[in-house]
Design a protein around this motif. Structure first.
Motif, PDB file in Angstrom:
ATOM      1  N   ALA A 131      38.694  -6.422 -17.918  1.00  0.00           N
ATOM      2  CA  ALA A 131      40.150  -6.339 -17.733  1.00  0.00           C
ATOM      3  C   ALA A 131      40.820  -5.729 -18.951  1.00  0.00           C
ATOM      4  O   ALA A 131      41.739  -4.904 -18.826  1.00  0.00           O
ATOM      5  N   VAL A 132      40.393  -6.110 -20.157  1.00  0.00           N
ATOM      6  CA  VAL A 132      40.983  -5.560 -21.381  1.00  0.00           C
ATOM      7  C   VAL A 132      40.727  -4.066 -21.463  1.00  0.00           C
ATOM      8  O   VAL A 132      41.631  -3.274 -21.797  1.00  0.00           O
ATOM      9  N   LEU A 133      39.513  -3.633 -21.141  1.00  0.00           N
ATOM     10  CA  LEU A 133      39.198  -2.204 -21.189  1.00  0.00           C
ATOM     11  C   LEU A 133      40.013  -1.415 -20.159  1.00  0.00           C
ATOM     12  O   LEU A 133      40.518  -0.333 -20.452  1.00  0.00           O
ATOM     13  N   ARG A 134      40.133  -1.970 -18.974  1.00  0.00           N
ATOM     14  CA  ARG A 134      40.861  -1.270 -17.913  1.00  0.00           C
ATOM     15  C   ARG A 134      42.348  -1.213 -18.197  1.00  0.00           C
ATOM     16  O   ARG A 134      42.999  -0.184 -17.959  1.00  0.00           O
ATOM     17  N   ARG A 135      42.900  -2.306 -18.711  1.00  0.00           N
ATOM     18  CA  ARG A 135      44.337  -2.348 -18.980  1.00  0.00           C
ATOM     19  C   ARG A 135      44.687  -1.855 -20.382  1.00  0.00           C
ATOM     20  O   ARG A 135      45.865  -1.656 -20.695  1.00  0.00           O
ATOM     21  N   LYS A 136      43.657  -1.697 -21.251  1.00  0.00           N
ATOM     22  CA  LYS A 136      43.843  -1.201 -22.620  1.00  0.00           C
ATOM     23  C   LYS A 136      44.803  -2.067 -23.422  1.00  0.00           C
ATOM     24  O   LYS A 136      45.553  -1.589 -24.271  1.00  0.00           O
ATOM     25  N   SER A 137      44.777  -3.363 -23.133  1.00  0.00           N
ATOM     26  CA  SER A 137      45.700  -4.280 -23.792  1.00  0.00           C
ATOM     27  C   SER A 137      45.261  -5.716 -23.562  1.00  0.00           C
ATOM     28  O   SER A 137      44.920  -6.081 -22.434  1.00  0.00           O
ATOM     29  N   PHE A 138      45.256  -6.521 -24.628  1.00  0.00           N
ATOM     30  CA  PHE A 138      44.990  -7.942 -24.478  1.00  0.00           C
ATOM     31  C   PHE A 138      46.096  -8.603 -23.665  1.00  0.00           C
ATOM     32  O   PHE A 138      45.852  -9.465 -22.831  1.00  0.00           O
ATOM     33  N   THR A 139      47.331  -8.187 -23.927  1.00  0.00           N
ATOM     34  CA  THR A 139      48.490  -8.805 -23.259  1.00  0.00           C
ATOM     35  C   THR A 139      48.479  -8.539 -21.766  1.00  0.00           C
ATOM     36  O   THR A 139      48.667  -9.448 -20.945  1.00  0.00           O
ATOM     37  N   LEU A 174      38.195  -2.371 -32.384  1.00  0.00           N
ATOM     38  CA  LEU A 174      38.811  -2.187 -33.689  1.00  0.00           C
ATOM     39  C   LEU A 174      40.284  -2.509 -33.536  1.00  0.00           C
ATOM     40  O   LEU A 174      41.002  -1.856 -32.759  1.00  0.00           O
ATOM     41  N   ARG A 175      40.751  -3.540 -34.242  1.00  0.00           N
ATOM     42  CA  ARG A 175      42.145  -3.963 -34.132  1.00  0.00           C
ATOM     43  C   ARG A 175      42.992  -3.087 -35.043  1.00  0.00           C
ATOM     44  O   ARG A 175      42.788  -3.036 -36.254  1.00  0.00           O
ATOM     45  N   LYS A 176      43.925  -2.364 -34.425  1.00  0.00           N
ATOM     46  CA  LYS A 176      44.849  -1.533 -35.180  1.00  0.00           C
ATOM     47  C   LYS A 176      46.262  -2.063 -34.961  1.00  0.00           C
ATOM     48  O   LYS A 176      46.497  -2.957 -34.151  1.00  0.00           O
ATOM     49  N   HIS A 177      47.220  -1.477 -35.670  1.00  0.00           N
ATOM     50  CA  HIS A 177      48.610  -1.908 -35.540  1.00  0.00           C
ATOM     51  C   HIS A 177      49.096  -1.614 -34.124  1.00  0.00           C
ATOM     52  O   HIS A 177      49.187  -0.461 -33.711  1.00  0.00           O
ATOM     53  N   ARG A 178      49.359  -2.663 -33.384  1.00  0.00           N
ATOM     54  CA  ARG A 178      49.868  -2.570 -32.011  1.00  0.00           C
ATOM     55  C   ARG A 178      48.914  -1.805 -31.083  1.00  0.00           C
ATOM     56  O   ARG A 178      49.353  -1.193 -30.096  1.00  0.00           O
ATOM     57  N   ALA A 179      47.652  -1.784 -31.366  1.00  0.00           N
ATOM     58  CA  ALA A 179      46.705  -1.075 -30.506  1.00  0.00           C
ATOM     59  C   ALA A 179      45.302  -1.611 -30.736  1.00  0.00           C
ATOM     60  O   ALA A 179      45.010  -2.217 -31.773  1.00  0.00           O
ATOM     61  N   ILE A 180      44.445  -1.398 -29.770  1.00  0.00           N
ATOM     62  CA  ILE A 180      43.038  -1.763 -29.899  1.00  0.00           C
ATOM     63  C   ILE A 180      42.210  -0.531 -29.524  1.00  0.00           C
ATOM     64  O   ILE A 180      42.593   0.259 -28.648  1.00  0.00           O
ATOM     65  N   GLU A 181      41.078  -0.375 -30.202  1.00  0.00           N
ATOM     66  CA  GLU A 181      40.206   0.756 -29.907  1.00  0.00           C
ATOM     67  C   GLU A 181      38.794   0.234 -29.661  1.00  0.00           C
ATOM     68  O   GLU A 181      38.174  -0.367 -30.541  1.00  0.00           O
ATOM     69  N   PRO A 182      38.262   0.447 -28.434  1.00  0.00           N
ATOM     70  CA  PRO A 182      36.922  -0.061 -28.140  1.00  0.00           C
ATOM     71  C   PRO A 182      35.851   0.727 -28.903  1.00  0.00           C
ATOM     72  O   PRO A 182      35.968   1.943 -29.091  1.00  0.00           O
ATOM     73  N   THR A 183      34.826   0.038 -29.335  1.00  0.00           N
ATOM     74  CA  THR A 183      33.706   0.688 -29.991  1.00  0.00           C
ATOM     75  C   THR A 183      32.830   1.368 -28.937  1.00  0.00           C
ATOM     76  O   THR A 183      32.951   1.075 -27.738  1.00  0.00           O
ATOM     77  N   PRO A 184      31.955   2.302 -29.327  1.00  0.00           N
ATOM     78  CA  PRO A 184      31.067   2.949 -28.355  1.00  0.00           C
ATOM     79  C   PRO A 184      30.237   1.951 -27.556  1.00  0.00           C
ATOM     80  O   PRO A 184      30.039   2.126 -26.346  1.00  0.00           O
ATOM     81  N   ALA A 185      29.744   0.910 -28.204  1.00  0.00           N
ATOM     82  CA  ALA A 185      28.975  -0.110 -27.489  1.00  0.00           C
ATOM     83  C   ALA A 185      29.832  -0.811 -26.448  1.00  0.00           C
ATOM     84  O   ALA A 185      29.376  -1.129 -25.338  1.00  0.00           O
ATOM     85  N   CYS A 186      31.086  -1.061 -26.802  1.00  0.00           N
ATOM     86  CA  CYS A 186      32.011  -1.714 -25.873  1.00  0.00           C
ATOM     87  C   CYS A 186      32.271  -0.830 -24.661  1.00  0.00           C
ATOM     88  O   CYS A 186      32.287  -1.298 -23.519  1.00  0.00           O
ATOM     89  N   VAL A 187      32.464   0.471 -24.897  1.00  0.00           N
ATOM     90  CA  VAL A 187      32.715   1.411 -23.794  1.00  0.00           C
ATOM     91  C   VAL A 187      31.522   1.457 -22.853  1.00  0.00           C
ATOM     92  O   VAL A 187      31.666   1.452 -21.625  1.00  0.00           O
ATOM     93  N   SER A 188      30.314   1.470 -23.417  1.00  0.00           N
ATOM     94  CA  SER A 188      29.097   1.506 -22.603  1.00  0.00           C
ATOM     95  C   SER A 188      28.968   0.248 -21.746  1.00  0.00           C
ATOM     96  O   SER A 188      28.683   0.320 -20.549  1.00  0.00           O
TER      97      SER A 188
END
Length: 295
Positions: free
Chosen positions: A18-26, A56-70
């Motif tokens: 769900a987080v990957l699809r929505r690109k947001s924890f919220t 990778l937690r960034k300011h107001r954003a999250i970036e999935p790692t390659p392993a996470c994307v796979s």
């Protein structure tokens, strides 16, 4: 079972997808009906179990790692396969047929007769999709459709068809007010504005019947159902497709405003998608539509 010992928590995996699809924890938390903190805990627990960072937690954003994307791609496909299997089981447990038609055909012809089919087939769930835009048969949503036009069609097989006759109609009160006689410029015409000109407008009807009058509609609608409602309410003369408005001619709420009739070039076609899977519900609905159309 051995594979269960190798898998992380299913709740955590669902949360990750769900987080990957929505690109947001919220947004994922909102979809799952939990708090953002609960989502964060599930992801942290999963990262700890896998032994590596997933985002990778960034300011107001999250970036999935390659392993996470796979991992996310595998989860998305697996969950989609599970959903498809569940849907297949549910569809086998209950016969469902989806019928597609224009709004006018559904309202005037199909719905008054549908009770007959349901009484004869109480175990079948019927879905009706009504729209005036062309109904696509390629996406698998429609099991059987009634399409007006001239076959053949590239996306479906015609199993029955019937023509129609078009004539001017109005309410009995309107006919009494205008009197009998040929149509003329003083008449109040009701026009249906549609993109598909295989459904005749007044200009086409006059031209094809050899008339020589100028038509200036007093009312215009973008749905044929509204045009017929206005005619029944005594607000003018509309073009009546006899097969569609047969019940109104029978109950006397509409009457012919002219003796001139036009045999329409197109036909009402019962059509089944070329790519559709056969089912008992679809076969029964198609057979019933064929018999009713010719009845």
């Amino acid at each position: 079972m051995q594979f269960r010992r190798r898998l992380p928590s299913l709740t955590a995996l669902v949360t990750l997808e769900a987080v990957l699809r929505r690109k947001s924890f919220t947004l994922a938390a909102t979809e799952l009906g939990v708090t953002q903190a609960a989502v964060s805990r599930q992801i942290a627990s999963l990262e700890e179990e896998l032994g590596q960072t997933l985002f990778l937690r960034k300011h107001r954003a999250i970036e999935p790692t390659p392993a996470c994307v796979s991992l996310g791609a595998t989860l998305a496909k697996s969950f989609a396969d599970i959903a498809e299997s569940v849907e297949a089981i549910q569809s086998r447990s209950q016969d469902v047929v989806t019928i597609g038609a224009t709004v006018a055909f559904s309202s005037f012809w199909l719905l008054p007769r549908l009770a007959e089919f349901r009484r004869a087939n109480p175990g079948i769930l019927v879905r009706v999709i009504s729209q005036d835009n062309p109904i696509s048969l390629d996406d698998g949503e429609i099991d059987v459709a009634i399409r007006y036009g001239v076959p053949p069609f590239s996306d479906g097989t015609v199993i029955a068809s019937r023509g129609d006759v078009v004539c001017p109609v109005c309410s009995p009160d309107h006919l009494r007010r205008r009197g009998h006689g040929p149509l003329g410029p003083a008449d109040e015409f009701i026009e249906t504005d549609v993109l598909d000109r295989s459904w005749y407008g007044w200009a086409q009807w006059v031209s094809l019947t050899g008339g020589n009058i100028e038509i200036k509609p007093a009312l215009r609608f973008n749905h044929y159902t509204e045009s017929i409602a206005a005619a029944r309410a005594g607000q003018g003369i509309a073009l009546g497709w006899r097969m569609l408005i047969g019940t109104f001619l029978e109950d006397g709420t509409l009457v012919p405003a002219s003796e001139t009739e036009l045999a329409a070039e197109g036909r009402y076609n019962v059509i089944v998608p070329i790519k559709a899977k056969r089912s008992n519900a679809r076969d029964l609905a198609a057979a019933w539509l064929t018999a009713s159309l010719h009845g």
